[in-house]
Scaffold this motif. Structure first.
Motif, PDB file in Angstrom:
ATOM      1  N   HIS A   1      27.706 -20.077  40.515  1.00 53.05           N
ATOM      2  CA  HIS A   1      26.803 -21.171  40.888  1.00 53.05           C
ATOM      3  C   HIS A   1      26.107 -20.865  42.212  1.00 53.05           C
ATOM      4  O   HIS A   1      26.666 -20.203  43.072  1.00 53.05           O
ATOM      5  CB  HIS A   1      27.576 -22.487  40.990  1.00 53.05           C
TER       6      HIS A   1
ATOM      7  N   ASP B   1      23.012 -26.868  41.577  1.00 53.74           N
ATOM      8  CA  ASP B   1      21.949 -25.894  41.272  1.00 53.74           C
ATOM      9  C   ASP B   1      21.244 -26.198  39.941  1.00 53.74           C
ATOM     10  O   ASP B   1      20.459 -25.382  39.457  1.00 53.74           O
ATOM     11  CB  ASP B   1      22.510 -24.457  41.280  1.00 53.74           C
ATOM     12  N   SER B   2      21.537 -27.372  39.338  1.00 53.87           N
ATOM     13  CA  SER B   2      20.921 -27.846  38.083  1.00 53.87           C
ATOM     14  C   SER B   2      21.424 -27.125  36.834  1.00 53.87           C
ATOM     15  O   SER B   2      20.910 -27.349  35.740  1.00 53.87           O
ATOM     16  CB  SER B   2      19.382 -27.761  38.105  1.00 53.87           C
ATOM     17  N   CYS B   3      22.397 -26.243  36.995  1.00 54.86           N
ATOM     18  CA  CYS B   3      22.924 -25.505  35.843  1.00 54.86           C
ATOM     19  C   CYS B   3      24.352 -25.931  35.500  1.00 54.86           C
ATOM     20  O   CYS B   3      25.081 -26.448  36.336  1.00 54.86           O
ATOM     21  CB  CYS B   3      22.945 -24.009  36.127  1.00 54.86           C
TER      22      CYS B   3
ATOM     23  N   MET C   1      27.812 -24.026  33.804  1.00 53.08           N
ATOM     24  CA  MET C   1      28.335 -22.726  33.415  1.00 53.08           C
ATOM     25  C   MET C   1      29.575 -22.927  32.577  1.00 53.08           C
ATOM     26  O   MET C   1      30.332 -23.878  32.782  1.00 53.08           O
ATOM     27  CB  MET C   1      28.623 -21.856  34.642  1.00 53.08           C
TER      28      MET C   1
ATOM     29  N   ARG D   1      25.442 -19.331  31.276  1.00 52.37           N
ATOM     30  CA  ARG D   1      24.753 -20.267  32.168  1.00 52.37           C
ATOM     31  C   ARG D   1      23.763 -21.076  31.334  1.00 52.37           C
ATOM     32  O   ARG D   1      22.958 -20.505  30.596  1.00 52.37           O
ATOM     33  CB  ARG D   1      23.992 -19.501  33.268  1.00 52.37           C
ATOM     34  N   PHE D   2      23.833 -22.395  31.453  1.00 47.46           N
ATOM     35  CA  PHE D   2      22.937 -23.260  30.689  1.00 47.46           C
ATOM     36  C   PHE D   2      21.957 -23.961  31.615  1.00 47.46           C
ATOM     37  O   PHE D   2      22.350 -24.720  32.495  1.00 47.46           O
ATOM     38  CB  PHE D   2      23.729 -24.321  29.913  1.00 47.46           C
ATOM     39  N   ALA D   3      20.676 -23.680  31.414  1.00 42.88           N
ATOM     40  CA  ALA D   3      19.629 -24.321  32.204  1.00 42.88           C
ATOM     41  C   ALA D   3      18.873 -25.285  31.297  1.00 42.88           C
ATOM     42  O   ALA D   3      18.700 -25.016  30.112  1.00 42.88           O
ATOM     43  CB  ALA D   3      18.686 -23.266  32.759  1.00 42.88           C
TER      44      ALA D   3
ATOM     45  N   HIS E   1      18.525 -29.047  32.613  1.00 42.50           N
ATOM     46  CA  HIS E   1      18.370 -30.212  33.498  1.00 42.50           C
ATOM     47  C   HIS E   1      17.357 -29.899  34.594  1.00 42.50           C
ATOM     48  O   HIS E   1      17.289 -28.772  35.086  1.00 42.50           O
ATOM     49  CB  HIS E   1      19.712 -30.602  34.119  1.00 42.50           C
TER      50      HIS E   1
ATOM     51  N   SER F   1      23.039 -35.833  34.760  1.00 38.98           N
ATOM     52  CA  SER F   1      22.256 -35.236  35.841  1.00 38.98           C
ATOM     53  C   SER F   1      21.519 -36.264  36.687  1.00 38.98           C
ATOM     54  O   SER F   1      21.310 -37.410  36.273  1.00 38.98           O
ATOM     55  CB  SER F   1      21.245 -34.255  35.239  1.00 38.98           C
TER      56      SER F   1
ATOM     57  N   TRP G   1      25.340 -30.165  24.707  1.00 39.34           N
ATOM     58  CA  TRP G   1      25.118 -28.736  24.481  1.00 39.34           C
ATOM     59  C   TRP G   1      26.059 -28.203  23.417  1.00 39.34           C
ATOM     60  O   TRP G   1      27.189 -28.671  23.277  1.00 39.34           O
ATOM     61  CB  TRP G   1      25.391 -27.943  25.762  1.00 39.34           C
TER      62      TRP G   1
END
Length: 336
Positions: free
Chosen positions: A12, A34-36, A38, A50-52, A54, A74, A82
């Motif tokens: 992160h 960090d908006s992600c 993991m 890593r899921f982006a 948001h 978020s 997900w």
């Protein structure tokens, strides 16, 4: 790799806000400023996802009971569900009008509950992918909401200094617990469903009976806000995470502090036991989730070699080692 040493999961780019284990303990999910999100595999050397998606900080993560889905909330006011695989597809759920602070699946996986700065608690259908209803009696931000193990009750914690207990079917507030001297940051049900524990900005942890509404236990052990807590699956232990940068393990049967862990450089923001009870993970503003197995350091290793492996010198008085061994002995029996 020595299994008795904690693992640091690095990846992160900002503070970790939330951690959760899948039910089979094979995966650990974390959410970050960090908006992600993991997803880490508990096997050493395996790659993380890593899921982006948001648009702003991820505040909370929760695996569905089956482990086939992962929910996140978020600051972008949405919830995403997900599929935690290579593709990492997600479905967006919109109804909150402010930051979503908390997300939690019901034990049957059919629905999930969210809490938000819009002062509401909302219940959603997982598979029909729709918003079902709101619970709105809090008069300030709602930090956390959880289903009871049997799915019949919902508990919520708020900056209005109350913890509220709701009946899911009638959608009514059954009881308000008002003993906190500050914002209530986190709440959860005991695995038996008979009581709840709540953490507060007033540095306390309180345990109430949900049938009689009596205050059963009151802990004032941290020197700063308590940000999160997690029950051991046996129901006998509680782990807490605080802005004083420590984690504490409480023995609920004896009503006392068992162990204090100084793992984080800054505030410890989140903590969770694995569903099997053999690990717990914690996260904080030092940007990396840590996973601590509940086993004492191995005897055969010299103090120096342990220091080089760990970020800070590990020195453990004999009394603590034996306390830890005692815990581990009990946990072994329980997890078998």
């Amino acid at each position: 790799e020595d299994p008795s040493l904690e693992r640091h999961f690095k990846g992160h780019r900002d503070a970790v806000t939330s951690v959760d284990f899948s039910f089979n303990t094979k995966q650990l999910a974390s959410g970050s400023m960090d908006s992600c999100l993991m997803v880490w595999h508990m096997k050493p050397q395996s790659r993380a996802y890593r899921f982006a998606g948001h648009k702003d900080a991820v505040t909370c993560v929760n695996f569905s009971p089956s482990g086939h889905l992962l929910a996140s909330g978020s600051r972008d006011k949405t919830v995403r569900i997900w599929v935690p695989n290579v593709k990492g597809e997600s479905t967006v759920f919109r109804a909150h009008t402010a930051t979503v602070r908390s997300v939690h699946f019901c034990s049957d996986g059919q629905s999930f509950v969210t809490a938000s700065d819009d002062k509401t608690v909302k219940v959603w259908s997982t598979h029909r992918q729709k918003f079902l209803f709101s619970l709105s009696q809090h008069i300030n931000w709602v930090r956390c909401a959880k289903f009871s193990p049997d799915g019949r009750l919902i508990v919520s914690a708020s900056d209005d200094k109350t913890v509220k207990l709701w009946d899911k079917t009638s959608r009514e507030c059954v009881y308000s617990y008002c003993e906190h001297g500050g914002f209530v940051t986190y709440v959860d049900f005991h695995p038996s469903g008979t009581c709840i524990a709540a953490a507060g900005m007033d540095n306390t942890v309180k345990v109430w009976d949900v049938r009689t509404h009596r205050l059963l236990q009151h802990y004032q052990l941290h020197s700063a806000a308590v940000n999160a807590l997690s029950f051991h699956p046996s129901g006998n232990y509680l782990v807490t995470a605080s802005s004083d940068s420590t984690l504490k393990i409480l023995d609920l049967m004896e009503g006392r502090l068992l162990y204090t862990l100084h793992g984080h450089q800054g505030p410890a923001t989140t903590v969770a036991f694995s569903r099997t009870g053999e690990y717990f993970a914690s996260g904080g503003s030092d940007e990396q989730p840590e996973v601590d197995p509940l086993v004492p350091p191995s005897r055969g290793r010299s103090q120096e070699s342990m220091q080089s492996q760990s970020q800070e010198p590990v020195s453990m008085p004999q009394s603590l080692t034996s306390t830890l061994e005692h815990i581990v002995g009990q946990l072994d029996v329980l997890t078998q």
